[in-house]
Design a protein around this motif. Structure first.
Motif, mmCIF file in Angstrom:
data_model
loop_
_atom_site.group_PDB
_atom_site.id
_atom_site.type_symbol
_atom_site.label_atom_id
_atom_site.label_comp_id
_atom_site.label_asym_id
_atom_site.label_seq_id
_atom_site.Cartn_x
_atom_site.Cartn_y
_atom_site.Cartn_z
ATOM 1 N N ARG A 109 0.826 -1.206 0.000
ATOM 2 C CA ARG A 109 0.000 0.000 0.000
ATOM 3 C C ARG A 109 0.862 1.258 0.000
ATOM 4 O O ARG A 109 0.548 2.244 -0.681
ATOM 5 N N ALA A 110 1.962 1.236 0.752
ATOM 6 C CA ALA A 110 2.865 2.389 0.804
ATOM 7 C C ALA A 110 3.529 2.638 -0.541
ATOM 8 O O ALA A 110 3.669 3.792 -0.981
ATOM 9 N N ALA A 111 3.944 1.583 -1.217
ATOM 10 C CA ALA A 111 4.609 1.731 -2.506
ATOM 11 C C ALA A 111 3.689 2.362 -3.547
ATOM 12 O O ALA A 111 4.140 3.114 -4.418
ATOM 13 N N ALA A 112 2.417 2.074 -3.443
ATOM 14 C CA ALA A 112 1.453 2.595 -4.408
ATOM 15 C C ALA A 112 1.323 4.110 -4.344
ATOM 16 O O ALA A 112 0.884 4.739 -5.315
ATOM 17 N N GLU A 113 1.719 4.706 -3.231
ATOM 18 C CA GLU A 113 1.595 6.158 -3.074
ATOM 19 C C GLU A 113 2.956 6.847 -2.937
ATOM 20 O O GLU A 113 3.028 8.011 -2.550
ATOM 21 N N SER A 114 4.041 6.141 -3.259
ATOM 22 C CA SER A 114 5.389 6.678 -3.071
ATOM 23 C C SER A 114 6.124 6.781 -4.401
ATOM 24 O O SER A 114 5.839 6.048 -5.350
ATOM 25 N N SER A 159 10.377 8.300 0.276
ATOM 26 C CA SER A 159 8.968 8.549 0.586
ATOM 27 C C SER A 159 8.264 7.265 0.999
ATOM 28 O O SER A 159 7.317 7.283 1.810
ATOM 29 N N PHE A 160 8.736 6.131 0.472
ATOM 30 C CA PHE A 160 8.169 4.834 0.843
ATOM 31 C C PHE A 160 8.341 4.565 2.337
ATOM 32 O O PHE A 160 7.431 4.052 2.993
ATOM 33 N N ALA A 161 9.509 4.902 2.904
ATOM 34 C CA ALA A 161 9.766 4.636 4.323
ATOM 35 C C ALA A 161 8.751 5.346 5.210
ATOM 36 O O ALA A 161 8.250 4.781 6.190
ATOM 37 N N VAL A 162 8.434 6.597 4.859
ATOM 38 C CA VAL A 162 7.449 7.354 5.639
ATOM 39 C C VAL A 162 6.051 6.792 5.416
ATOM 40 O O VAL A 162 5.275 6.615 6.364
ATOM 41 N N ASP A 194 2.877 5.162 7.900
ATOM 42 C CA ASP A 194 1.469 5.557 7.802
ATOM 43 C C ASP A 194 0.576 4.340 7.582
ATOM 44 O O ASP A 194 -0.457 4.177 8.256
ATOM 45 N N GLN A 195 0.960 3.477 6.646
ATOM 46 C CA GLN A 195 0.105 2.346 6.298
ATOM 47 C C GLN A 195 0.037 1.310 7.415
ATOM 48 O O GLN A 195 -0.987 0.633 7.567
#
Length: 294
Positions: free
Chosen positions: A256-261, A266-269, A273-274
């Motif tokens: 899910r994080a990768a889809a918005e990074s 930005s993926f680490a942050v 969140d996810q």
């Protein structure tokens, strides 16, 4: 591909756990209820004592907080045993050991066992002689609830010849499966092996978890944080369920994080969140968890 904390798809002979609820069917065990596991973790907010490495400590603490647990980085020899009796669960990670923290690790493992609390061993780079001995010393102090490592680390811990490349694996997860089952039987615990696909065993049953994203290998401490998540879940779940739930949560959150990074930074942050945003029902629906015929 580095296997530290990796969770990737692979072609294996497997059947979804949700379709295998008969413990006598082809080695499958009862269904692992990921919805309930995450709900229980967030309701209980277990206190996790982390004796971990200096590279991973901050990210590990944030991962635990985002998932719903409470981190406590108590890793000195004067307090480790005492605190292990107060914490709900203990993580021992041998990534950057020093003489005092090495002593603290055996003290914490012993203290957790004496208090009847679970503890998790992450034997980072166990093929190196001194830290490998530290991992063995903690095992002699008390049997862990879960051992989590990459294939090279599990092979080294079991006494098999394996080099590894620092914290990364030079072996495939399936190559370490027999050693993982041996360690699980010897220490009455669950062993989780990271690789192109994660394999988790209690010595008899073998479960795979196949979510994730390649950027997980591009962020420092994701693998170490997985050990801490396993510890958190071990405070509220049976060991096999805990290891599978932790792996699934981290890897589903990573997708899910990768889809918005845009890239690993930005993926680490977004991953933090996810871990907070994914719901128990969403975790159960998205997890690619299977029983594997070993």
């Amino acid at each position: 591909m580095p296997a530290k904390g990796a969770c990737f798809m692979s072609h294996v002979h497997a059947t979804p756990v949700s379709h295998l609820t008969d413990p006598g069917s082809h080695g499958a065990g009862p269904e692992i209820d990921l919805d309930a596991a995450l709900s229980e973790l967030r309701a209980a907010s277990p206190l996790v004592q982390c004796l971990t490495n200096i590279v991973a400590a901050n990210f590990t603490a944030n991962v635990l907080l985002s998932a719903g647990a409470i981190p406590a980085m108590v890793d000195n020899s004067r307090e480790a045993r005492l605190f292990a009796g107060a914490a709900n669960v203990v993580l021992v990670n041998t990534g950057t050991p020093y003489p005092d923290t090495a002593q603290a690790m055996t003290e914490a493992a012993s203290g957790a066992s004496s208090a009847g609390h679970p503890w998790v061993l992450d034997p980072v780079a166990a093929s190196l002689p001194w830290r490998g001995q530290i991992a063995l010393d903690t095992l002699r102090a008390a049997n862990p609830t879960i051992i989590r490592g990459n294939a090279s680390e599990i092979l080294a811990l079991a006494g098999e010849a394996s080099g590894g490349r620092g914290p990364d694996s030079t072996d495939e997860a399936h190559a370490a499966l027999a050693s993982a089952q041996q360690l699980a039987a010897e220490h009455h615990c669950v062993v989780a092996v990271s690789g192109p696909i994660d394999l988790i065993t209690d010595g008899k049953r073998v479960v795979s978890a196949a979510n994730g994203h390649p950027w997980m290998t591009k962020v420092t401490a994701v693998g170490c944080a997985l050990g801490a998540l396993m510890a958190a879940f071990a405070a509220v779940c049976e060991p096999l369920d805990a290891a599978v739930a932790a792996t699934s949560l981290l890897c589903v959150a990573a997708e899910r994080a990768a889809a918005e990074s845009r890239a690993p930074g930005s993926f680490a942050v977004a991953l933090l969140d996810q871990l907070s945003l994914v719901s128990p029902a969403e975790l159960a629906a998205a997890a690619k968890v299977h029983d594997v015929e070993a």
